[in-house]
Scaffold this active site. Structure first.
Site, PDB file in Angstrom:
ATOM      1  N   GLN A  43       0.894  -1.168   0.000  1.00 24.24           N
ATOM      2  CA  GLN A  43       0.000   0.000   0.000  1.00 24.24           C
ATOM      3  C   GLN A  43       0.925   1.209   0.000  1.00 24.24           C
ATOM      4  OE1 GLN A  43      -3.092   0.969  -0.366  1.00 24.24           O
ATOM      5  NE2 GLN A  43      -2.708   3.080   0.225  1.00 24.24           N
ATOM      6  N   GLN A  66       0.280   4.477  -1.285  1.00 26.46           N
ATOM      7  CA  GLN A  66      -0.260   5.812  -1.044  1.00 26.46           C
ATOM      8  C   GLN A  66      -0.207   6.103   0.460  1.00 26.46           C
ATOM      9  OE1 GLN A  66      -4.477   6.520  -1.860  1.00 26.46           O
ATOM     10  NE2 GLN A  66      -4.024   8.527  -2.698  1.00 26.46           N
ATOM     11  N   GLY A  79     -10.464   0.880   2.821  1.00 33.47           N
ATOM     12  CA  GLY A  79     -11.591   0.156   2.222  1.00 33.47           C
ATOM     13  C   GLY A  79     -11.238  -0.355   0.850  1.00 33.47           C
ATOM     14  N   GLY A  80     -10.515   0.470   0.125  1.00 31.97           N
ATOM     15  CA  GLY A  80     -10.108   0.065  -1.214  1.00 31.97           C
ATOM     16  C   GLY A  80      -8.936   0.913  -1.625  1.00 31.97           C
ATOM     17  N   GLU A 101      -7.231   2.353  -5.387  1.00 38.89           N
ATOM     18  CA  GLU A 101      -7.504   2.421  -6.815  1.00 38.89           C
ATOM     19  C   GLU A 101      -6.285   2.097  -7.670  1.00 38.89           C
ATOM     20  OE1 GLU A 101      -6.383   6.622  -5.374  1.00 38.89           O
ATOM     21  OE2 GLU A 101      -7.509   4.957  -4.566  1.00 38.89           O
ATOM     22  N   HIS A 126     -16.503   3.982  -6.099  1.00 39.58           N
ATOM     23  CA  HIS A 126     -15.487   4.977  -5.738  1.00 39.58           C
ATOM     24  C   HIS A 126     -14.152   4.641  -6.413  1.00 39.58           C
ATOM     25  CE1 HIS A 126     -13.676   8.104  -3.184  1.00 39.58           C
ATOM     26  NE2 HIS A 126     -12.623   7.294  -3.147  1.00 39.58           N
ATOM     27  N   GLU A 127     -13.736   3.383  -6.309  1.00 37.06           N
ATOM     28  CA  GLU A 127     -12.443   3.006  -6.883  1.00 37.06           C
ATOM     29  C   GLU A 127     -12.487   3.063  -8.416  1.00 37.06           C
ATOM     30  OE1 GLU A 127     -10.439   3.125  -4.529  1.00 37.06           O
ATOM     31  OE2 GLU A 127     -11.773   2.635  -2.871  1.00 37.06           O
ATOM     32  N   HIS A 158     -11.918   6.572  -9.594  1.00 38.95           N
ATOM     33  CA  HIS A 158     -10.520   7.013  -9.515  1.00 38.95           C
ATOM     34  C   HIS A 158      -9.745   6.756 -10.812  1.00 38.95           C
ATOM     35  CE1 HIS A 158      -9.460   8.663  -5.667  1.00 38.95           C
ATOM     36  NE2 HIS A 158      -9.990   7.670  -4.984  1.00 38.95           N
ATOM     37  N   GLU A 185      -9.845  13.223  -4.355  1.00 35.79           N
ATOM     38  CA  GLU A 185     -10.954  12.594  -3.632  1.00 35.79           C
ATOM     39  C   GLU A 185     -12.302  13.303  -3.794  1.00 35.79           C
ATOM     40  OE1 GLU A 185     -10.769   9.712  -2.825  1.00 35.79           O
ATOM     41  OE2 GLU A 185      -8.632   9.329  -2.530  1.00 35.79           O
ATOM     42  N   ASP A 197      -0.137  10.644   6.212  1.00 34.19           N
ATOM     43  CA  ASP A 197      -0.925   9.657   6.974  1.00 34.19           C
ATOM     44  C   ASP A 197      -1.676  10.320   8.119  1.00 34.19           C
ATOM     45  OD1 ASP A 197      -0.155   7.523   5.398  1.00 34.19           O
ATOM     46  OD2 ASP A 197       1.419   6.836   6.756  1.00 34.19           O
ATOM     47  N   TYR A 215     -12.413  14.341   0.934  1.00 34.13           N
ATOM     48  CA  TYR A 215     -13.516  13.664   0.262  1.00 34.13           C
ATOM     49  C   TYR A 215     -14.790  14.508   0.320  1.00 34.13           C
ATOM     50  CZ  TYR A 215     -10.693   9.363   0.779  1.00 34.13           C
ATOM     51  OH  TYR A 215      -9.712   8.420   0.737  1.00 34.13           O
ATOM     52  N   ARG A 256      -9.489  -2.498   8.703  1.00 35.44           N
ATOM     53  CA  ARG A 256      -9.788  -1.254   7.999  1.00 35.44           C
ATOM     54  C   ARG A 256      -9.808  -0.104   9.009  1.00 35.44           C
ATOM     55  NH1 ARG A 256     -15.167  -0.453   4.334  1.00 35.44           N
ATOM     56  NH2 ARG A 256     -14.714   1.676   3.622  1.00 35.44           N
ATOM     57  N   LYS A 282     -10.920   2.824   9.138  1.00 38.03           N
ATOM     58  CA  LYS A 282     -12.207   3.492   9.311  1.00 38.03           C
ATOM     59  C   LYS A 282     -13.025   2.808  10.417  1.00 38.03           C
ATOM     60  CE  LYS A 282     -16.503   4.053   6.718  1.00 38.03           C
ATOM     61  NZ  LYS A 282     -17.175   3.927   5.416  1.00 38.03           N
TER      62      LYS A 282
END
Length: 620
Positions: A145, A147, A279-280, A282, A298-299, A302, A321, A378, A386, A566, A568
């Site tokens: 990951q 990003q 969550g995801g 892109e 959403h993805e 992107h 976003e 981060d 968003y 996740r 979130k």
């Protein structure tokens, strides 16, 4: 605002990226050629990367790459040895890798700089899972990951979204495993160095920023679910995933009608193990999704906003976003209804309110365009880019003539800036040029309040509340109920609501003071919310229970916080239990017991939330 005043307001100098050591004014990377050898015993990648770099100035002889916890073995330039040194380590930017070329280049010339290196077992971009952490329990698993700024812990590179390049990769893995990347697959062969391994090859011909380089290796299987889509996961999940993502092609077609052609060729979906922190993600050609994500709009969006048109630095993350949420909700409007889009917008406004409450209404990180001088991306991550971004775009839509008119602008903006990276200034200048007949309207917008002022936006759009009214009514009924009223509630209260509406009902209750414990117990008795497996519903329900001090919910909340990773869900669940005095030690105990299996970014942020002394805890 003119460009100069925007720079002074935010302290931004668009000639540099505050999150990167590499200078994109002196040189730019055009292509990466990667050879990666995945070592699952030592949890490292042995790598060799050849960067094709173009000089942007004369007498060019030194360049700086971003790196983080890499051990660099050697560097060559056009095959000749090049001197290199690693600078001091920065708290989140990593370590600059300074390279001196054995010759000078003039502006416009290319050089191939090859770095041989090895990653650290604690590389922030990578999570190495033991077989026990996977569904199949037999084979290890690796995912990345990158990003926002973690690619540098996997590959030495110009790790800034202002630079886009193509890439080719060859990845060697044990023969029981399959590797996939954010690129089109280009065949495989037995590793000539080791017959127990396979080399998988990948080609990405569309220029993209470093943060979209992604790799996964595990006991993966795939199923074809559309003309340009396969879904990948461990075999235990693959049929369920194929069913859950069966709408992908319909969404892709809708997005193409709205935003223009899909340029990436393949659109595959990889369902990750549950510890993935987002969550995801892109990643081009291969969207990463967690098992808790059901909607991939959403993805998909992107692929245009973010991947094709990219924020130039992370301060302009809202360009990625905000536009993606706007496009995602436009897809919802096409596939469901305008009322559904309005309903999602109301939920988004609440998420924004939550983020502003968490950060504090005066916190500059709640600016739409924050300054990230000495701030890790981060730590800045939240709903603000968003949902404040979406609110601005929706507000402009209302001012400028409605959804069709404004979507025309978004499509034109995507075509104008495709394959490049943009700043807020460039976006705004294009907005003014596109709507040149409506400049009087645009001049009335309080741009400073929207972009450079913390807290909630200056204007709250008037959303259509049709679908939200039922949720409001039911939540008010619970909030006002006395004990003697509790028998007036019935199972059909929630049975008539869609899952989106049940989520909203619970969100409304979470915005108020905690319900009495009697009410929450009655709610469980009538609605049986414990039986709901939808992660968004379960997450809010368990927070509600813990807040009302229902002790039986504590183990369920901690289980959800650790069964999946996740952020979130995991961070707020741990925080709720931590704030329940009686179970504060239990929250800490469970976190410390699970920390080793968590993603490094997640465990770092939960440590902060629970005020764990990281230096001391690491040694235990």
């Amino acid at each position: 605002l003119t460009v100069s005043s925007i720079q002074s307001v935010t302290g931004l100098n668009v000639m540099s990226d505050p999150c990167s050591f590499s200078s994109f004014t002196r040189c730019v990377t055009k292509h990466l050629n990667l050879h990666l050898h995945l070592d699952f015993d030592r949890h490292v990648i042995r790598g060799r990367v050849a960067l094709t770099v173009e000089a942007l100035e004369d007498r060019f002889s030194t360049l700086t790459l971003d790196s983080s916890d890499l051990s660099v073995v050697s560097v060559t330039a056009n095959g000749q040895p090049a001197r290199f040194s690693l600078g001091p380590k920065h708290s989140f930017k990593g370590t600059p890798l300074e390279i001196t070329l054995p010759f000078d280049l003039s502006r416009g010339q290319h050089v191939i700089v090859e770095v041989t290196y090895e990653t650290s077992p604690s590389a922030t971009a990578l999570q190495w899972l033991t077989p026990e952490q996977t569904a199949g329990k037999k084979h290890p698993y690796l995912f990345s990951q990158c990003q926002a700024h973690h690619c540098r812990s996997m590959i030495p590179c110009q790790d800034t979204p202002s630079i886009k390049h193509t890439y080719y990769a060859q990845v060697s893995v044990p023969k029981d495993l399959v590797a996939v990347m954010s690129a089109v697959r280009d065949g495989q062969e037995v590793d000539p160095q080791d017959s127990g391994r396979i080399i998988y090859r990948f080609r990405q011909t569309v220029p993209m920023p470093s943060y979209l380089i992604a790799i996964v290796a595990g006991a993966l299987e795939s199923r074809e679910i559309g003309p340009r889509t396969r879904v990948w996961s461990e075999k235990e999940f693959v049929d369920k995933a194929a069913f859950e993502f069966s709408e992908t092609e319909a969404m892709l077609k809708t997005a193409e009608e709205l935003a223009g052609p899909y340029v990436w060729g393949q659109y595959d979906v990889l369902v990750l193990p549950p510890s993935f922190p987002y969550g995801g993600m892109e990643n081009p050609c291969l969207t990463f999704a967690t098992p808790t994500v059901l909607v991939i709009a959403h993805e998909i969006s992107h692929s245009w906003t973010g991947n094709l048109v990219t924020n130039k630095t992370w301060e302009h993350f809202w360009l990625n976003e905000g536009h993606t949420v706007y496009l995602e909700r436009m897809i919802g409007r096409c596939l469901e209804s305008e009322q559904f889009r309005q309903f999602k917008a109301i939920g988004g406004w609440k998420d924004l309110q939550d983020s502003v409450n968490t950060f504090g209404a005066n916190n500059p990180l709640t600016n739409l365009v924050p300054s990230l001088q000495d701030v890790s991306p981060d730590d800045a991550f939240s709903s603000v880019p968003y949902e404040k971004g979406f609110a601005l775009l929706y507000y402009l839509e209302e001012q400028l003539g409605g959804p069709e008119v404004f979507m025309g602008f978004v499509k034109s903006y995507i075509q104008r800036f495709a394959y490049s990276s943009v700043t807020t200034e460039e976006w705004k200048n294009y907005l003014f040029a596109y709507f040149k007949d409506k400049v009087d309207i645009l001049n009335k917008v309080d741009w400073n309040a929207w972009m450079f002022t913390p807290g909630m936006p200056p204007v709250k759009p008037q959303y259509d509340t049709t679908m939200a009214d039922a949720c409001n009514a039911l939540s008010q009924k619970w909030l006002q109920a006395k004990d003697q009223d509790l028998n007036s509630f019935k199972r059909s209260d929630v049975k008539t609501l869609s899952s989106h509406q049940v989520i909203e009902f619970l969100s409304l209750l979470l915005q108020e003071d905690p319900l009495p414990l009697t009410h929450v117990k009655k709610m469980q008795e009538i609605y049986d919310l414990n039986a709901y497996m939808n992660a968004e519903i379960r997450f809010r329900w368990l927070r509600l229970c813990v807040r009302s001090r229902w002790e039986e919910a504590v183990p369920l909340a901690l289980k959800m916080a650790t069964d999946q990773g996740r952020m979130k869900f995991t961070r707020p669940l741990f925080r709720e239990v931590f704030n329940f005095e009686k179970f504060r030690d239990e929250a800490l105990r469970v976190f410390l017991a699970h920390r080793a299996g968590m993603h490094p970014v997640t465990s770092g942020l939960v440590s902060k939330d629970l005020k764990v002394d990281v230096s001391n805890a690491a040694s235990q």
